[in-house]
Design an enzyme around this catalytic site. Structure first.
Site, short mmCIF file in Angstrom:
data_model
loop_
_atom_site.label_atom_id
_atom_site.label_comp_id
_atom_site.label_asym_id
_atom_site.label_seq_id
_atom_site.Cartn_x
_atom_site.Cartn_y
_atom_site.Cartn_z
N THR A 125 39.92 47.42 42.90
CA THR A 125 40.02 47.66 41.46
C THR A 125 40.95 48.82 41.21
OG1 THR A 125 38.93 48.50 39.47
CG2 THR A 125 37.80 48.95 41.51
N ILE A 126 41.76 48.68 40.18
CA ILE A 126 42.62 49.80 39.82
C ILE A 126 41.78 50.96 39.29
CG2 ILE A 126 44.64 48.38 39.28
CD1 ILE A 126 44.04 48.98 36.27
N ASP A 127 40.53 50.68 38.84
CA ASP A 127 39.70 51.71 38.21
C ASP A 127 39.14 52.73 39.21
OD1 ASP A 127 40.14 50.14 35.99
OD2 ASP A 127 38.16 49.22 36.01
N MET A 169 44.22 52.52 31.51
CA MET A 169 43.00 51.73 31.78
C MET A 169 42.00 52.55 32.59
SD MET A 169 44.21 47.86 32.62
CE MET A 169 44.55 46.70 31.30
N GLY A 170 40.92 51.90 32.97
CA GLY A 170 39.91 52.57 33.79
C GLY A 170 38.49 52.24 33.39
N ARG A 171 38.36 51.55 32.27
CA ARG A 171 37.06 51.17 31.72
C ARG A 171 36.16 52.42 31.57
NH1 ARG A 171 35.42 45.57 33.85
NH2 ARG A 171 36.31 44.68 31.99
N GLU A 221 41.01 54.60 28.31
CA GLU A 221 40.60 53.64 27.27
C GLU A 221 39.13 53.78 26.87
OE1 GLU A 221 41.20 49.68 28.85
OE2 GLU A 221 39.90 50.05 30.56
N ARG A 266 52.55 59.71 18.30
CA ARG A 266 52.62 58.26 18.55
C ARG A 266 51.82 57.93 19.80
NH1 ARG A 266 57.83 56.09 16.96
NH2 ARG A 266 58.41 57.19 15.05
N HIS A 272 48.45 46.21 30.90
CA HIS A 272 48.49 45.47 32.16
C HIS A 272 49.68 45.81 33.04
CE1 HIS A 272 45.56 43.21 29.81
NE2 HIS A 272 45.04 42.93 30.97
O1 F6P Z 1 38.79 46.58 35.79
C1 F6P Z 1 40.17 46.55 35.71
C2 F6P Z 1 40.63 46.55 34.29
O2 F6P Z 1 42.05 46.54 34.28
C3 F6P Z 1 40.09 47.68 33.43
O3 F6P Z 1 40.74 48.90 33.64
C4 F6P Z 1 40.28 47.11 32.05
O4 F6P Z 1 39.38 47.65 31.11
C5 F6P Z 1 40.00 45.65 32.26
O5 F6P Z 1 40.21 45.38 33.62
C6 F6P Z 1 40.85 44.74 31.44
O6 F6P Z 1 40.51 43.43 31.74
P1 F6P Z 1 41.25 42.16 31.14
O7 F6P Z 1 42.60 42.12 31.77
O8 F6P Z 1 40.40 41.01 31.57
O9 F6P Z 1 41.31 42.35 29.66
#
Ligand code: F6P
Length: 342
Positions: A125-127, A169-171, A221, A266, A272
């Site tokens: 996972t990138i997270d 990202m990172g949830r 995020e 801004r 992605h």
């Molecule tokens: O878990 C990896 C991740 O890229 C998170 O950082 C992000 O919130 C989520 O997936 C986005 O998922 P999707 O591409 O399904 O919208």
């Protein structure tokens, strides 16, 4: 032995490097045959297979994404899903599965292992939010992409005396924001683990404008304001694992800053871009080593284990340990970065 391989959840750079390494080691050292399952758990659920051998893996090491495809399918949310998976594995003559995924995909693997399915897991996972391993592959690439973006934003922000807010990202974990923010010399880093004070943030913005530099704010995020309120949600629709789509906090912060300080602000959403494209050397190295060890774990019949990086060693931990809880940024790690804020 016939071994199935699948990749589930959000894709990330390095997935193909794992697939290549599992196959190469499995065929050459252990004499395995392989079956590729397409699109995460949807593959074994619906019997979607593809050929997978050394030949199919030629040239994929530096390629992002996954040659197997991915999905967020949850077999435990589908009536008779688990039975269907067991039936299809038996029909395909598959004795063992290598599941490459994050919290959700490996959560399914954990439950299937408890139900007697021969499965080993590889954490991706990138997270970087999986416990049990120091790092997941994909994270280093995402951090490098975010850092390069921050480097580029510095010069344009300075030219226009603007505030630039970079949403990453990172949830629910702030690892990408923290690492890229430190590497990119951000004026502030906002992460989900530490609710932010908008007044203090505006003060840091004003302070930065007193120098000849312009402020760059890196925001994860999942960041939330201290005064309360929910995470900013781009879509309230939930996926099969119950996750909503996060996004939009960058714009909210930029608007607040503009209103409170009068400085133009801004937002830039990296989205992605952080997940696509070629993996860094570190991610290729880590993914390859995970793949080699996963092939050995299958040969040893060490079911229900997950490959994990500890220091420089790859070890095996119970899958349940890898998915038990989210690994998040500690207050101490965040405090270290704060000396650079403002
Ligand atoms: O878990 C990896 C991740 O890229 C998170 O950082 C992000 O919130 C989520 O997936 C986005 O998922 P999707 O591409 O399904 O919208």
């Amino acid at each position: 032995m016939r071994v199935g391989v699948l990749t589930g959840g959000g894709d990330c750079p390095g997935l193909n490097a794992v697939i290549r390494a599992v196959v190469r080691k499995g065929v050459r050292t252990h004499g395995f045959e392989f079956v590729g399952y397409r699109d995460g758990w949807k593959g074994p659920l619906e019997g979607l297979t593809m050929e997978l051998g050394i030949q199919e893996c030629r040239g994929i090491l530096p390629r992002g994404g996954t040659i197997l495809g991915s999905s967020r399918t949850n077999p435990f949310k589908i009536d008779g899903g688990v039975e269907k998976i067991k039936e299809n594995l038996a029909a395909d003559g598959v004795d063992a599965l290598v599941a490459i995924g994050g919290e959700d995909t490996l959560g399914v693997a954990t439950k299937l292992a408890d139900l007697g399915v021969h499965v080993v897991g590889v954490p991706k996972t990138i997270d970087n939010d999986l416990s049990g391993t120091d790092f997941t592959f994909g994270f280093d690439t995402a951090v490098n992409i975010a850092t390069e973006a921050i480097d580029r934003l510095h010069t344009t922000a300075e030219s226009h005396h603007r505030v630039l807010v970079v949403e990453v990202m990172g949830r629910h974990a702030g690892w990408i924001a923290l690492h890229a923010g430190i590497a990119g010399g951000a004026s502030a880093v906002l992460i989900p683990e530490q609710p932010f004070d908008i007044e203090a943030l505006c003060q840091q913005v004003e302070d930065r404008f007193k120098t000849r530099y312009a402020p760059i704010i890196v925001v994860s995020e999942g960041a939330v304001p201290a005064e309360g309120g929910d995470m900013t949600v781009a879509s309230g629709e939930k996926d099969a694992f119950g996750h909503v789509r996060l996004g939009g906090i960058g714009d909210r912060i930029a608007n607040e800053i503009e209103q409170r300080t009068g400085k133009e602000a801004r937002a830039v959403v990296l989205g992605h871009i952080q997940r696509g494209g070629t993996p860094t050397a570190f991610d290729r190295w880590l993914a390859t080593r995970f793949g080699l060890q996963a092939a050995d774990a299958v040969a040893d019949g060490d079911w229900g284990t997950m490959m994990a990086l500890r220091g420089t060693k790859i070890i095996r931990v119970p899958l349940s340990e890898g998915t038990a809880e989210l690994k998040v940024v500690s207050p101490e790690e965040y405090a270290e970065a704060q000396v650079f804020f403002g």
